[in-house]
Design a protein around this motif. Structure first.
Motif: not given
Length: 181
Positions: A168-170, A172
């Protein structure tokens, strides 16, 4: 929670091994045991029943009450398991026994339950790709349980047992923030 698992595992393993042994003559034995344990676990997880177990000093009373409540949902072998667990004052761990039993069934059937949390709903192609990749990684069939978490921004988190892939972007951003500190 791990203490419950440790206590529940031998009961679940014994029940599972017995169910597999029974399946030589009754193909639905594992399913029957799953239903029996599932029902007994629901009963044992009831707040009033838990209070009764906590305040009952008689092992026989606890076993009889549980067998009576479960009624025809338990065959003689299921009743024996309940009586044994009551004798060892372990009726409160029935939900954990059921969870462990299900894990043994999944392993036996060579299936793994995989939780996929995504920022947006996945389409069928994406689900198929994730399933194929996880089947290859885990070397068994997988059953996907997909859900959406809007707080992820983008990407997916894939979980099964003690294995997690955070794409997930979160996730990362969190890893980047940790590296910068």
């Amino acid at each position: 929670m791990s203490e419950l698992t440790t206590i529940a595992r031998p009961y679940a393993k014994a029940a599972f091994d017995f169910a597999v042994e029974q399946s030589a003559t009754d193909k639905s034995a594992v399913e029957k045991w799953t239903e029996m344990l599932g029902f007994a676990a629901q009963v044992a997880d009831n707040e009033q029943i838990r209070d009764f177990f906590a305040n009952t000093f008689s092992v026989q009373k606890a076993a009889d009450a549980m067998v009576s409540i479960c009624g025809e949902q338990l065959d003689q072998y299921g009743q024996n398991l309940i009586r044994l667990m009551a004798e060892n004052k372990r009726l409160t761990v029935l939900p954990a026994v059921f969870d462990e039993f299900q894990r043994y069934v999944e392993e036996h059937n060579a299936t793994a339950e995989v939780q996929v949390i995504s920022a947006q709903p996945l389409n069928a192609t994406q689900e198929q790709k994730i399933a194929a990749a996880m089947e290859k990684r885990l070397a068994r069939k997988v059953k996907l349980n997909c859900s959406v978490d809007n707080s992820l921004l983008a990407g997916v988190i894939i979980r099964t047992d003690d294995f997690v892939i955070d794409g997930s972007s979160r996730g990362q951003l969190n890893r980047l923030a940790n590296e910068l500190q």
